[in-house]
Scaffold this active site. Structure first.
Site, PDB file in Angstrom:
ATOM      1  N   SER A  92       0.819  -1.210   0.000  1.00 10.27           N
ATOM      2  CA  SER A  92       0.000   0.000   0.000  1.00 10.27           C
ATOM      3  C   SER A  92       0.858   1.268   0.000  1.00 10.27           C
ATOM      4  O   SER A  92       2.047   1.232   0.323  1.00 10.27           O
ATOM      5  CB  SER A  92      -0.898   0.001   1.241  1.00 10.27           C
ATOM      6  OG  SER A  92      -1.561  -1.233   1.348  1.00 10.27           O
TER       7      SER A  92
HETATM    8  C1  LIG Z   1      -3.614  -4.095   0.185  1.00  8.86           C
HETATM    9  S1  LIG Z   1      -3.072  -5.715   0.383  1.00  8.86           S
HETATM   10  C2  LIG Z   1      -2.297  -5.715   1.958  1.00  8.86           C
HETATM   11  C3  LIG Z   1      -1.077  -4.885   2.069  1.00  8.86           C
HETATM   12  C4  LIG Z   1      -0.147  -5.402   3.128  1.00  8.86           C
HETATM   13  N1  LIG Z   1      -0.593  -5.125   4.461  1.00  8.86           N
HETATM   14  C5  LIG Z   1       1.285  -5.004   2.883  1.00  8.86           C
HETATM   15  O1  LIG Z   1       1.922  -4.484   3.780  1.00  8.86           O
HETATM   16  O2  LIG Z   1       1.784  -5.258   1.792  1.00  8.86           O
HETATM   17  C6  LIG Z   1      -4.572  -6.584   0.785  1.00  8.86           C
HETATM   18  C7  LIG Z   1      -4.352  -8.043   1.066  1.00  8.86           C
HETATM   19  O3  LIG Z   1      -5.502  -8.562   1.707  1.00  8.86           O
HETATM   20  C8  LIG Z   1      -5.634  -9.907   1.295  1.00  8.86           C
HETATM   21  N2  LIG Z   1      -6.992 -10.369   1.594  1.00  8.86           N
HETATM   22  C9  LIG Z   1      -8.139 -10.183   0.885  1.00  8.86           C
HETATM   23  N3  LIG Z   1      -9.179 -10.779   1.495  1.00  8.86           N
HETATM   24  C10 LIG Z   1      -8.672 -11.348   2.635  1.00  8.86           C
HETATM   25  C11 LIG Z   1      -9.253 -12.121   3.670  1.00  8.86           C
HETATM   26  N4  LIG Z   1     -10.552 -12.423   3.681  1.00  8.86           N
HETATM   27  N5  LIG Z   1      -8.449 -12.548   4.666  1.00  8.86           N
HETATM   28  C12 LIG Z   1      -7.126 -12.268   4.669  1.00  8.86           C
HETATM   29  N6  LIG Z   1      -6.527 -11.563   3.686  1.00  8.86           N
HETATM   30  C13 LIG Z   1      -7.291 -11.091   2.694  1.00  8.86           C
HETATM   31  C14 LIG Z   1      -5.293  -9.860  -0.182  1.00  8.86           C
HETATM   32  O4  LIG Z   1      -4.987 -11.139  -0.702  1.00  8.86           O
HETATM   33  C15 LIG Z   1      -4.132  -8.879  -0.187  1.00  8.86           C
HETATM   34  O5  LIG Z   1      -2.910  -9.554  -0.102  1.00  8.86           O
END
Ligand SMILES: C[S@@+](CC[C@H](N)C(=O)[O-])C[C@H]1O[C@@H](n2cnc3c(N)ncnc32)[C@H](O)[C@@H]1O
Length: 368
Positions: A92
């Site tokens: 992000s």
């Molecule tokens: C914006 S990214 C996260 C950025 C991360 N915190 C970083 O530092 O790179 C959003 C993440 O949430 C995950 N995600 C989506 N739905 C989810 C769920 N139900 N449970 C856990 N992770 C989920 C996606 O696969 C994705 O990797």
């Protein structure tokens, strides 16, 4: 002599006020960004592929830019190099990461649950802030989780699974940090957080921008809090909205509106929140040169598309389905105007086991 000379306590204040900044200094982003990814420079140009091997300088500049870097398309089915598909994982934008971490207001030793490990960067920042053994991070995508685990080594406790379930084995948490967009706060997070603990999440109901939400868990098992600044994230998998159905021009009702669709599309965060809460509608926009189209979506078979073009007295709207979603969105916008255009920090949310309610100023003044 400067005004601050000999003021010994400034060093202490620096520690308190800038713990997030210090974590970001200590845990650089380049350790977590993959060699091939997609830089998304928001309003400063089109997305572009970065490839560390082909152009190390461009990769380095991108990684240290202020923009989000997309690391996965279409839940892993898409190829980053084509730059086509839905964004499903990313590192992000640093300012958004810092904003959410600031709201999370951690103290060393806090037990933290992170939802959405992604590249692992935030999990590493949280580890710096509270100690790695106190961090639990959940990622739904096994390939994304495996790569983050390589980067994080013997750091936080990592889980592959649905973050909506939390991780009861490691509860109670002092903080829950969510890095994927949600429309609905899973009640499990409240159950797994101790009274007085905080949940920080990007609330993305889908009308315009998303909003950083900070909830405090109450002793009675509810959670209450306010919105603070924008935060637009890729959605949690189970909460992704359905796309509008196929266009069937023969079923469309065509009419004209005097309201410029950009009045709603460019409205401030407070209007976005109010319209979403009053109507449950979502938006999507398309822009090319001097053509602009805004969809207002109630569901797969209930939507309207309003188009702006220069030098028009009024604007064309196509409506599909029985519900007059365009009129509802316009009415909700002017209701927000009639309230004195409250900013989104005047709105808040209460979550109970049964429901979540968005309110204005006081928890009793519920919208929708
Ligand atoms: C914006 S990214 C996260 C950025 C991360 N915190 C970083 O530092 O790179 C959003 C993440 O949430 C995950 N995600 C989506 N739905 C989810 C769920 N139900 N449970 C856990 N992770 C989920 C996606 O696969 C994705 O990797």
């Amino acid at each position: 002599m400067t005004a601050t000379a000999d003021v010994a306590y400034l060093d202490d204040l620096g520690d308190v006020l800038s713990s997030v900044l210090r974590a970001i200094e200590a845990v650089p982003r380049h350790r977590f960004v993959p060699d091939v990814a997609l830089l998304v420079p928001e309003f400063e140009g089109p997305p572009r592929v970065i490839d560390r091997e082909a152009d190390p300088d461009a990769w380095w500049r991108a990684v240290h830019s202020r923009f989000a870097i997309v690391t996965q398309f279409d839940d892993g089915r898409g190829d980053i190099r084509t730059a086509k598909g839905d964004y499903t994982s990313s590192c992000s934008a640093p300012v958004t990461v810092a904003h959410l971490l600031n709201l999370l207001d951690t103290a060393p030793g806090n037990r933290v649950l992170e939802v959405g490990t992604g590249t692992g960067w935030t999990a590493a920042l949280l580890s710096h802030l509270v100690g790695a053994s106190n961090v639990t991070s959940i990622e739904i995508d096994p390939a994304v989780a495996a790569r983050a685990a390589e980067r994080l080594g013997d750091g936080p406790h990592l889980i592959v699974g649905d973050g909506a379930d939390g991780c009861p084995e490691r509860a109670p948490y002092d903080r829950v940090h969510v890095t994927c967009g949600i429309q609905k706060v899973p009640y499990t997070w409240i159950e797994q957080t101790r009274p007085g603990g905080l949940i920080v999440a990007p609330y993305c109901p889908g009308f315009g921008s998303g909003h950083a939400l900070r909830l405090t868990v109450m002793p009675d098992g509810t959670a209450v809090g306010r919105f603070s600044g924008g935060a637009l994230y890729m959605m949690m998998r189970s909460q992704r909205p359905a796309d509008p159905g196929p266009v069937r021009p023969e079923d469309a009702l065509e009419f004209r509106t005097a309201v410029d669709p950009r009045t709603l599309a460019y409205a401030p965060l407070g209007a976005d929140l109010a319209i979403a809460a009053l109507t449950g509608l979502r938006t999507s926009v398309y822009q090319e040169d001097d053509f602009y189209r805004m969809w207002v979506i109630g569901g797969p078979d209930e939507w309207a598309a309003a188009s702006w073009q220069p030098d028009r007295d009024d604007f064309e709207v196509y409506r599909f389905g029985d519900r007059d979603v365009w009129a509802e969105a316009v009415n909700a916008y002017f209701t927000w105007v009639s309230w004195g255009e409250p900013g989104h920090d005047r709105f808040g949310m209460t979550v109970t086991p049964e429901e979540q309610r968005v309110w204005l100023d006081e928890s009793t003044r519920v919208l929708g």
